[in-house]
Design a protein around this motif. Structure first.
Motif, short mmCIF file in Angstrom:
data_model
loop_
_atom_site.label_atom_id
_atom_site.label_comp_id
_atom_site.label_asym_id
_atom_site.label_seq_id
_atom_site.Cartn_x
_atom_site.Cartn_y
_atom_site.Cartn_z
N HIS A 61 41.56 -31.01 55.58
CA HIS A 61 42.34 -29.78 55.83
C HIS A 61 41.64 -28.86 56.83
O HIS A 61 42.30 -28.21 57.64
CB HIS A 61 42.62 -29.05 54.52
CG HIS A 61 43.64 -29.74 53.67
ND1 HIS A 61 44.23 -29.16 52.57
CD2 HIS A 61 44.18 -30.98 53.78
CE1 HIS A 61 45.09 -30.02 52.03
NE2 HIS A 61 45.07 -31.12 52.74
N ILE A 62 40.32 -28.80 56.77
CA ILE A 62 39.59 -27.98 57.75
C ILE A 62 39.88 -28.51 59.15
O ILE A 62 40.24 -27.74 60.06
CB ILE A 62 38.06 -28.00 57.48
CG1 ILE A 62 37.72 -27.32 56.16
CG2 ILE A 62 37.31 -27.33 58.64
CD1 ILE A 62 36.24 -27.43 55.78
N TYR A 63 39.75 -29.83 59.33
CA TYR A 63 39.96 -30.40 60.67
C TYR A 63 41.41 -30.27 61.12
O TYR A 63 41.67 -30.03 62.31
CB TYR A 63 39.49 -31.86 60.70
CG TYR A 63 37.98 -32.00 60.66
CD1 TYR A 63 37.19 -31.51 61.71
CD2 TYR A 63 37.33 -32.58 59.57
CE1 TYR A 63 35.81 -31.62 61.68
CE2 TYR A 63 35.93 -32.69 59.53
CZ TYR A 63 35.19 -32.20 60.59
OH TYR A 63 33.81 -32.30 60.55
N LEU A 64 42.35 -30.40 60.19
CA LEU A 64 43.75 -30.26 60.59
C LEU A 64 44.04 -28.81 61.00
O LEU A 64 44.80 -28.56 61.94
CB LEU A 64 44.67 -30.71 59.44
CG LEU A 64 46.15 -30.86 59.79
CD1 LEU A 64 46.35 -31.88 60.92
CD2 LEU A 64 46.96 -31.28 58.56
N SER A 65 43.42 -27.87 60.29
CA SER A 65 43.57 -26.46 60.64
C SER A 65 42.97 -26.19 62.02
O SER A 65 43.55 -25.47 62.84
CB SER A 65 42.90 -25.59 59.57
OG SER A 65 43.14 -24.23 59.81
N MET A 66 41.82 -26.81 62.30
CA MET A 66 41.21 -26.67 63.63
C MET A 66 42.15 -27.27 64.68
O MET A 66 42.30 -26.73 65.77
CB MET A 66 39.85 -27.37 63.67
CG MET A 66 38.74 -26.63 62.93
SD MET A 66 37.17 -27.56 62.99
CE MET A 66 36.04 -26.39 62.19
N SER A 67 42.77 -28.39 64.35
CA SER A 67 43.68 -29.05 65.29
C SER A 67 44.82 -28.10 65.65
O SER A 67 45.16 -27.94 66.83
CB SER A 67 44.21 -30.34 64.66
OG SER A 67 45.09 -30.98 65.56
N SER A 68 45.39 -27.47 64.66
CA SER A 68 46.48 -26.52 64.91
C SER A 68 46.01 -25.36 65.78
O SER A 68 46.67 -24.98 66.75
CB SER A 68 47.01 -26.01 63.56
OG SER A 68 47.86 -24.91 63.77
N HIS A 69 44.86 -24.82 65.42
CA HIS A 69 44.32 -23.67 66.15
C HIS A 69 44.13 -23.98 67.64
O HIS A 69 44.57 -23.22 68.50
CB HIS A 69 42.98 -23.24 65.53
CG HIS A 69 42.28 -22.15 66.26
ND1 HIS A 69 42.67 -20.83 66.17
CD2 HIS A 69 41.25 -22.17 67.14
CE1 HIS A 69 41.89 -20.08 66.95
NE2 HIS A 69 41.01 -20.88 67.54
N PHE A 70 43.52 -25.13 67.93
CA PHE A 70 43.23 -25.43 69.34
C PHE A 70 44.46 -25.92 70.10
O PHE A 70 44.56 -25.69 71.31
CB PHE A 70 42.03 -26.38 69.45
CG PHE A 70 40.76 -25.69 69.06
CD1 PHE A 70 40.25 -24.66 69.83
CD2 PHE A 70 40.10 -26.01 67.88
CE1 PHE A 70 39.10 -23.97 69.46
CE2 PHE A 70 38.94 -25.33 67.49
CZ PHE A 70 38.45 -24.30 68.28
N ALA A 71 45.41 -26.55 69.40
CA ALA A 71 46.67 -26.93 70.06
C ALA A 71 47.36 -25.66 70.54
O ALA A 71 47.86 -25.58 71.66
CB ALA A 71 47.57 -27.68 69.09
N GLN A 72 47.32 -24.65 69.69
CA GLN A 72 47.98 -23.38 70.00
C GLN A 72 47.27 -22.63 71.12
O GLN A 72 47.87 -21.85 71.83
CB GLN A 72 48.03 -22.56 68.71
CG GLN A 72 49.18 -21.61 68.62
CD GLN A 72 48.71 -20.17 68.67
OE1 GLN A 72 47.56 -19.89 68.39
NE2 GLN A 72 49.62 -19.29 69.04
N LYS A 73 45.98 -22.92 71.29
CA LYS A 73 45.20 -22.27 72.36
C LYS A 73 45.29 -23.05 73.67
O LYS A 73 44.58 -22.73 74.64
CB LYS A 73 43.71 -22.18 71.95
CG LYS A 73 43.46 -21.29 70.75
CD LYS A 73 43.35 -19.84 71.18
CE LYS A 73 43.19 -18.94 69.96
NZ LYS A 73 43.63 -17.58 70.20
N GLY A 74 46.05 -24.13 73.69
CA GLY A 74 46.19 -24.91 74.92
C GLY A 74 45.08 -25.92 75.14
O GLY A 74 44.96 -26.49 76.23
N LEU A 75 44.27 -26.15 74.09
CA LEU A 75 43.19 -27.15 74.21
C LEU A 75 43.62 -28.42 73.48
O LEU A 75 43.15 -28.74 72.38
CB LEU A 75 41.88 -26.58 73.67
CG LEU A 75 41.27 -25.47 74.57
CD1 LEU A 75 40.23 -24.66 73.81
CD2 LEU A 75 40.64 -26.07 75.83
N GLY A 76 44.53 -29.14 74.12
CA GLY A 76 45.14 -30.31 73.50
C GLY A 76 44.18 -31.45 73.20
O GLY A 76 44.39 -32.21 72.26
N GLY A 77 43.12 -31.57 74.00
CA GLY A 77 42.15 -32.64 73.78
C GLY A 77 41.35 -32.40 72.50
O GLY A 77 41.17 -33.29 71.69
#
Ligand code: FE2
Ligand code: FE2
Length: 167
Positions: free
Chosen positions: A22-38
């Motif tokens: 869940h921590i990593y999935l939350s990080m994934s959401s956060h950075f997707a939203q910041k435009g850091l898709g990689g």
């Protein structure tokens, strides 16, 4: 056979792996939203890997004659100040996971439960890799600041895919 103590410890770790996911999935959401898709893609692959770890515990507990018990999972953090802050937190988290797995391995030795010891060997090796790969990204993040360096690092991290067969 599992003692109550070992069964509880394995269950606690199974739930902790889900929390890690869940921590990593939350990080994934956060950075997707910041435009850091990689970075988002890397975190998403890491989420899948942590769920794979949780399922290894789940399957093992049942195989050893115990009961896999799903518990309450705390909400993960939702935002991070920077990619570096997130990867530093991930490294800290992985070190904590290693310590937890080592404590269960100690318990298995105490109880002379060699089967659990063998099961945990995979995780002990896995944690060396996890700390190494996250630590490596932390080092790279420190070399780049914003701008083109981060752009390229983001692109590199986006190449990661989780393949269960490779685990
Ligand atoms: Fe894990
Ligand atoms: Fe991990």
């Amino acid at each position: 056979m599992l003692s109550k103590k070992l069964e509880d410890a394995l269950n606690e770790q199974m739930n902790w792996e889900i929390y890690s996911a869940h921590i990593y999935l939350s990080m994934s959401s956060h950075f997707a939203q910041k435009g850091l898709g990689g970075i988002a893609q890397w975190m998403n692959a890491q989420y899948k890997e942590e769920m794979f770890h949780a399922m290894k515990f789940f399957d093992y507990i049942l195989e050893a004659g115990g009961k896999a018990q799903l518990g309450q999972i705390d909400a993960p953090p939702l935002t991070w100040e920077s990619p570096l802050a997130a990867f530093e937190e991930a490294l800290e988290h992985e070190r904590d996971v290693t310590a937890r797995i080592n404590r269960i391995a100690d318990l298995a030795v105490e109880e002379k439960n060699h089967a659990v010891g063998i099961f945990l060997q995979w995780f002990i090796s896995e944690q060396i890799e996890e700390e190494d790969s996250v630590g490596d990204i932390v080092d790279k993040m420190k070399l780049v600041s914003d701008g083109s360096g981060l752009f390229m690092l983001d692109r590199d991290l986006g190449a990661r895919v989780f393949a269960e067969s490779a685990e």
